[in-house]
Scaffold this motif. Structure first.
Motif, short mmCIF file in Angstrom:
data_model
loop_
_atom_site.label_atom_id
_atom_site.label_comp_id
_atom_site.label_asym_id
_atom_site.label_seq_id
_atom_site.Cartn_x
_atom_site.Cartn_y
_atom_site.Cartn_z
N LEU A 1 12.43 23.99 35.78
CA LEU A 1 13.21 24.89 34.78
C LEU A 1 14.20 24.25 34.06
N GLU A 2 14.83 23.07 34.56
CA GLU A 2 15.58 22.38 33.87
C GLU A 2 15.26 21.40 32.88
N GLU A 3 13.85 21.31 32.74
CA GLU A 3 13.18 20.18 31.77
C GLU A 3 13.55 20.78 30.30
N PRO A 4 14.03 19.70 29.63
CA PRO A 4 14.44 20.32 28.01
C PRO A 4 13.62 20.49 27.23
N LEU A 5 12.25 20.06 27.16
CA LEU A 5 11.33 19.94 26.16
C LEU A 5 10.04 20.20 26.70
N TRP A 6 9.23 21.44 26.10
CA TRP A 6 7.88 21.82 26.53
C TRP A 6 6.94 21.85 25.39
N THR A 7 5.65 21.78 25.64
CA THR A 7 4.73 22.04 24.75
C THR A 7 4.19 23.39 24.86
N ALA A 8 4.06 24.06 24.08
CA ALA A 8 3.70 25.63 24.57
C ALA A 8 2.34 25.98 23.75
N PHE A 9 1.90 26.64 24.62
CA PHE A 9 0.40 27.32 24.13
C PHE A 9 0.32 28.79 24.67
N ILE A 10 -0.03 29.60 23.64
CA ILE A 10 -0.30 30.91 23.91
C ILE A 10 -2.21 31.16 23.89
N ASN A 11 -2.45 31.87 25.09
CA ASN A 11 -4.15 31.98 25.17
C ASN A 11 -4.74 30.70 24.35
N GLY A 12 -4.33 29.46 25.19
CA GLY A 12 -5.01 28.37 24.97
C GLY A 12 -4.85 27.81 23.63
N ARG A 13 -3.95 28.42 22.66
CA ARG A 13 -3.82 27.92 21.31
C ARG A 13 -2.51 27.31 21.35
N LYS A 14 -2.39 26.03 20.96
CA LYS A 14 -0.95 25.13 20.73
C LYS A 14 -0.10 25.77 19.79
N ILE A 15 0.97 26.39 19.98
CA ILE A 15 2.05 26.93 18.88
C ILE A 15 2.84 25.79 18.63
N GLY A 16 3.18 24.62 19.33
CA GLY A 16 4.30 23.71 19.06
C GLY A 16 5.26 23.45 20.25
#
Length: 237
Positions: A143-158
């Motif tokens: 949880l200290e990682e600074p940057l994540w790739t985000a997905f919502i219901n399988g769809r990449k949002i950024g």
């Protein structure tokens, strides 16, 4: 959202002289010293905020875990955490995770999706937020990682970017510390003429640690199985 109990936050006047809440939140007992390059992380955050909010068509293909709940609605072996999603309607939503409602958040993550859009997504029966980052040679806690790739219901949002709590973040947590579960709009003095009202959704989550590289938050719905479900997955690959 209609299945969740609405919580009432005391109203305050929109006058500039309205007193700010006194911050009494306690800091986490243990905090690992920062080992990251602070200037580099700040540069990433600034660059992230300069990007327009887009809706890419990429898909998240990893198989996400499911956990069965006991009769009382809790997941065996999980710990309880308080999760708050908040932001001005037209600006990016922020996820705050607290070990207890009176504590400073152990995680603040800004996601590349407008708050209003995310709240609309909550209308689905089951909303899955997957956050993925790459493994590195250092021993950074998940949880200290600074940057994540985000997905919502399988769809990449950024992307999602971890940040330290600002004075405004702490004021919001202070206003909501008596709210266990609910959704609503914060007082007028937190409304922006351009970005809109500050809305929030707050609930208890079951926090399940799978390994040092995976962790999941499952929203505990006060209405049993009749309301929307929200799961947040953190995965390091």
């Amino acid at each position: 959202m209609t299945a969740m109990a609405s919580a009432i936050v005391p109203e305050s006047t929109s006058s500039p002289s309205s007193p700010r809440p006194v911050i009494t939140l306690s800091k986490p007992k243990k905090k690992r010293p920062a080992v990251k390059n602070v200037k580099a992380i700040r540069a990433i955050r600034s660059l992230f905020r300069s990007f327009p909010i887009l809706t890419p068509t990429c898909r998240f293909h990893a198989t996400l875990p499911r956990c069965s709940r006991a009769a009382d609605g809790h997941i065996k072996g999980a710990t309880r955490a308080t999760g708050t999603l908040f932001g001005k309607r037209k600006s990016r939503i922020t996820l705050a995770i607290q070990e207890n409602p009176r504590g400073v958040p152990i995680l603040l993550l800004e996601l590349a999706i407008p708050t209003g859009k995310f709240m609309q997504e909550m209308g689905s029966d089951h909303l899955r937020v997957a956050l993925e980052c790459e493994k590195a040679a250092d021993k950074t806690k998940l949880l200290e990682e600074p940057l994540w790739t985000a997905f919502i219901n399988g769809r990449k949002i950024g992307y999602g970017v971890k940040r330290e709590p600002s004075e405004t973040d702490l004021e919001i947590m202070q206003l909501l510390y008596t709210v266990s579960t609910g959704a609503g709009v914060l007082p007028d003095n937190m409304t922006d003429a351009v970005e809109g009202e500050t809305t929030y959704m707050r609930a208890y989550f079951d926090r399940v640690v799978g390994s040092k590289d995976s962790e999941t938050l499952y929203m505990m719905n006060p209405d049993g199985n009749s309301g929307p479900e929200l799961s947040i997955f953190f995965v390091r690959v």
